[in-house]
Design an enzyme around this catalytic site. Structure first.
Site, PDB file in Angstrom:
ATOM      1  N   TYR A 191       0.858  -1.187   0.000  1.00  0.00           N
ATOM      2  CA  TYR A 191       0.000   0.000   0.000  1.00  0.00           C
ATOM      3  C   TYR A 191       0.894   1.236   0.000  1.00  0.00           C
ATOM      4  CZ  TYR A 191      -3.446  -3.395   1.546  1.00  0.00           C
ATOM      5  OH  TYR A 191      -4.266  -4.490   1.627  1.00  0.00           O
ATOM      6  N   ASN A 231     -13.058  -1.138  -5.012  1.00  0.00           N
ATOM      7  CA  ASN A 231     -12.908  -1.610  -6.385  1.00  0.00           C
ATOM      8  C   ASN A 231     -13.734  -2.858  -6.673  1.00  0.00           C
ATOM      9  OD1 ASN A 231     -11.711  -2.031  -9.016  1.00  0.00           O
ATOM     10  ND2 ASN A 231     -10.716  -3.753  -8.022  1.00  0.00           N
TER      11      ASN A 231
END
Length: 103
Positions: A24, A46
């Site tokens: 990340y 998503n």
DNA sequence: AGGGTGACCCGCT
DNA sequence: CAGCGGGCCACCC
């Protein structure tokens, strides 16, 4: 090019090849941002199967999270040849890549 | 317009 | 090695 932060995250993540992973932190960094957390949120929202969100893990090799469950995430990674043990990617430093900002 | 939340990260005890 | 605390930033009430 989307102006949306989320879309940029997807563009980056899409570049991660099978058998490799990223973090990340690195994804955010590739965007010239420190929004580590926002990256996680973007991936969480998503729904596009083209985005391999399971290849994004935490900076310490921990799996992080996954919409369909960490268990599933682990399975997908193993399927791509990545060793996972105790919820952590083994030798993750060797399979981790630093994605480049999209032009 | 303001505040809370989170698939995080890092340094210090 | 495990736990705690503060910091970061986009997104959603």
């Amino acid at each position: 090019m989307r102006d949306d932060f989320r879309h940029r995250v997807y563009e980056i993540v899409r570049q991660i090849p099978s058998g490799k992973v990223s973090t990340y932190r690195d994804v955010a960094h590739a965007l010239g941002s420190r929004a580590y957390r926002a990256v996680g949120q973007a991936l969480r929202q998503n729904r596009d199967p083209r985005v391999p969100c399971h290849r994004v893990v935490a900076a310490d090799g921990n799996l992080g999270g996954f919409n369909r469950g960490v268990k599933e995430k682990e399975r997908l990674l193993k399927k791509e040849g990545i060793s996972v043990s105790s919820g952590k990617v083994q030798g993750f430093e060797k399979v981790a890549i630093k994605p480049r900002a999209d032009y």
